[in-house]
Design an enzyme around this catalytic site. Structure first.
Site, short mmCIF file in Angstrom:
data_model
loop_
_atom_site.label_atom_id
_atom_site.label_comp_id
_atom_site.label_asym_id
_atom_site.label_seq_id
_atom_site.Cartn_x
_atom_site.Cartn_y
_atom_site.Cartn_z
N ASP A 9 28.01 8.75 13.69
CA ASP A 9 27.38 8.73 15.02
C ASP A 9 26.81 7.31 15.20
O ASP A 9 25.92 6.91 14.44
CB ASP A 9 26.27 9.78 15.05
CG ASP A 9 25.51 9.78 16.37
OD1 ASP A 9 25.65 8.82 17.17
OD2 ASP A 9 24.75 10.73 16.59
N ILE A 10 27.31 6.59 16.17
CA ILE A 10 26.93 5.18 16.31
C ILE A 10 25.42 4.99 16.54
O ILE A 10 24.87 3.95 16.22
CB ILE A 10 27.77 4.51 17.43
CG1 ILE A 10 27.82 2.99 17.23
CG2 ILE A 10 27.26 4.87 18.82
CD1 ILE A 10 28.85 2.29 18.12
N ASN A 23 28.86 2.78 32.24
CA ASN A 23 29.56 2.76 33.53
C ASN A 23 28.86 1.72 34.42
O ASN A 23 27.84 1.15 34.03
CB ASN A 23 29.59 4.15 34.19
CG ASN A 23 28.20 4.68 34.43
OD1 ASN A 23 27.39 4.05 35.12
ND2 ASN A 23 27.87 5.84 33.86
N GLY A 31 28.96 11.28 27.06
CA GLY A 31 29.57 10.62 25.91
C GLY A 31 28.59 9.79 25.09
O GLY A 31 27.42 10.14 24.93
N VAL A 32 29.09 8.67 24.61
CA VAL A 32 28.27 7.83 23.74
C VAL A 32 27.11 7.21 24.53
O VAL A 32 26.02 6.98 23.98
CB VAL A 32 29.16 6.77 23.04
CG1 VAL A 32 29.65 5.71 23.97
CG2 VAL A 32 28.46 6.16 21.85
N ASP A 33 27.32 6.96 25.81
CA ASP A 33 26.28 6.43 26.71
C ASP A 33 25.07 7.37 26.73
O ASP A 33 23.91 6.93 26.52
CB ASP A 33 26.90 6.29 28.11
CG ASP A 33 26.06 5.47 29.07
OD1 ASP A 33 25.10 4.83 28.62
OD2 ASP A 33 26.39 5.48 30.28
N SER A 121 36.43 3.43 26.40
CA SER A 121 37.37 4.03 27.37
C SER A 121 38.17 5.22 26.83
O SER A 121 38.90 5.86 27.59
CB SER A 121 38.38 3.00 27.91
OG SER A 121 37.74 2.13 28.82
N GLY A 123 37.25 8.17 25.79
CA GLY A 123 36.65 9.50 25.96
C GLY A 123 36.83 9.95 27.40
O GLY A 123 37.93 10.24 27.85
N TYR A 125 36.97 8.32 29.99
CA TYR A 125 37.89 7.47 30.75
C TYR A 125 39.35 7.60 30.31
O TYR A 125 40.23 6.90 30.82
CB TYR A 125 37.43 6.00 30.70
CG TYR A 125 36.22 5.69 31.57
CD1 TYR A 125 35.68 6.64 32.44
CD2 TYR A 125 35.61 4.44 31.52
CE1 TYR A 125 34.57 6.35 33.22
CE2 TYR A 125 34.50 4.14 32.33
CZ TYR A 125 33.99 5.09 33.16
OH TYR A 125 32.89 4.81 33.95
N1 AR6 Z 1 29.03 7.83 18.29
C1 AR6 Z 1 30.24 7.24 18.25
N2 AR6 Z 1 31.24 7.51 19.10
C2 AR6 Z 1 30.99 8.43 20.06
C3 AR6 Z 1 29.74 9.07 20.20
C4 AR6 Z 1 28.73 8.74 19.26
N3 AR6 Z 1 27.51 9.30 19.30
N4 AR6 Z 1 29.81 9.93 21.27
C5 AR6 Z 1 31.06 9.81 21.77
N5 AR6 Z 1 31.78 8.92 21.04
P1 AR6 Z 1 32.98 7.99 26.09
P2 AR6 Z 1 34.38 6.16 27.94
C6 AR6 Z 1 33.16 8.46 21.22
O1 AR6 Z 1 33.40 9.16 26.88
O2 AR6 Z 1 35.67 6.87 27.71
C7 AR6 Z 1 30.05 8.11 30.10
O3 AR6 Z 1 29.68 9.16 30.94
C8 AR6 Z 1 34.11 9.38 21.95
O4 AR6 Z 1 34.64 10.34 21.05
O5 AR6 Z 1 31.60 7.96 25.57
O6 AR6 Z 1 34.37 4.66 27.92
C9 AR6 Z 1 29.70 6.75 30.68
O7 AR6 Z 1 28.50 6.79 31.40
C10 AR6 Z 1 35.19 8.39 22.43
O8 AR6 Z 1 36.17 8.18 21.41
O9 AR6 Z 1 33.22 6.59 26.88
C11 AR6 Z 1 30.87 6.47 31.55
O10 AR6 Z 1 30.75 7.09 32.82
C12 AR6 Z 1 34.41 7.09 22.64
O11 AR6 Z 1 33.13 7.30 22.03
C13 AR6 Z 1 32.03 7.07 30.81
O12 AR6 Z 1 31.47 8.10 29.99
C14 AR6 Z 1 34.21 6.73 24.10
O13 AR6 Z 1 34.01 7.89 24.85
C15 AR6 Z 1 32.69 6.07 29.90
O14 AR6 Z 1 33.82 6.67 29.32
#
Ligand code: AR6
Length: 171
Positions: A9-10, A23, A31-33, A121, A123, A125
């Protein structure tokens, strides 16, 4: 620069800076945000709001990056970048590469020597994960930087294995 992979978990990672897949609004999301803002606390959001007001009233453009404090996170800084949404009919690879280039430039500006990235991107996206790893690795390896160690963080075991295979094939 050394490039390594980790399945973790980052938000728990101890490095100078972690990158957030944010975003345009910089005001949080899923997601990670969402995880970074939850664990990092209010200081991150406050700084994001200030950056919006001062520099990006219309939002942070895709492919650009900005730094804030890491708040309550073990990382000292968060570098927020905005990945492109994946589209079958339009090649946005250069925008995704730009996320890695601009975040490395910001890392240099703030003096970060160790950096961790989620798979931007790939997740919400919907970017295909193998291609996202390929673009991340190629861009990180090709960009001159003073960052010494970059960790590409994969959240689940399947993506971690996939990333290992992609990296081994492109080394
Ligand atoms: N630690 C590491 N990686 C993670 C974690 C974590 N805690 N949580 C998710 N991931 P995403 P995007 C991975 O959806 O596609 C948000 O709503 C996840 O499995 O977080 O760039 C923003 O506000 C995936 O492989 O980011 C934007 O609106 C990767 O992180 C939108 O999502 C990215 O997934 C951005 O979408």
């Amino acid at each position: 620069m050394e490039l390594e992979l980790a399945q973790v978990d980052i938000t728990t990672f101890e490095v100078d800076a972690i990158v957030n897949a944010a975003n345009h609004s910089l005001l949080g999301g899923g997601g990670v945000d969402g995880a970074i803002h939850r664990r990092g606390g209010k200081a991150i959001l406050a700084e994001c709001k200030q950056i919006r007001a001062d520099r990006y009233p219309d939002g942070l453009p895709t492919g650009e990056s900005v730094a804030t404090t890491g708040g309550d996170l073990p990382a000292r800084h968060v570098i927020h970048t905005v990945g492109p949404t994946w589209a079958k009919t339009k090649d946005k690879s250069d925008l995704l590469a730009s996320c890695y280039r601009t975040s490395l430039a910001v890392a240099d500006e703030i003096g970060a020597r160790t950096l961790a990235y989620p798979l931007v991107s790939a997740g919400v996206y919907r970017w295909p994960k193998d291609d996202a790893v390929r673009i991340a690795a190629a861009t990180l390896r090709a960009t001159p930087t003073r960052v010494e160690r970059v960790t590409l963080v994969l959240f689940d075991a399947a993506t971690y294995e996939l990333a290992r295979e992609v990296l081994a094939a492109t080394e």
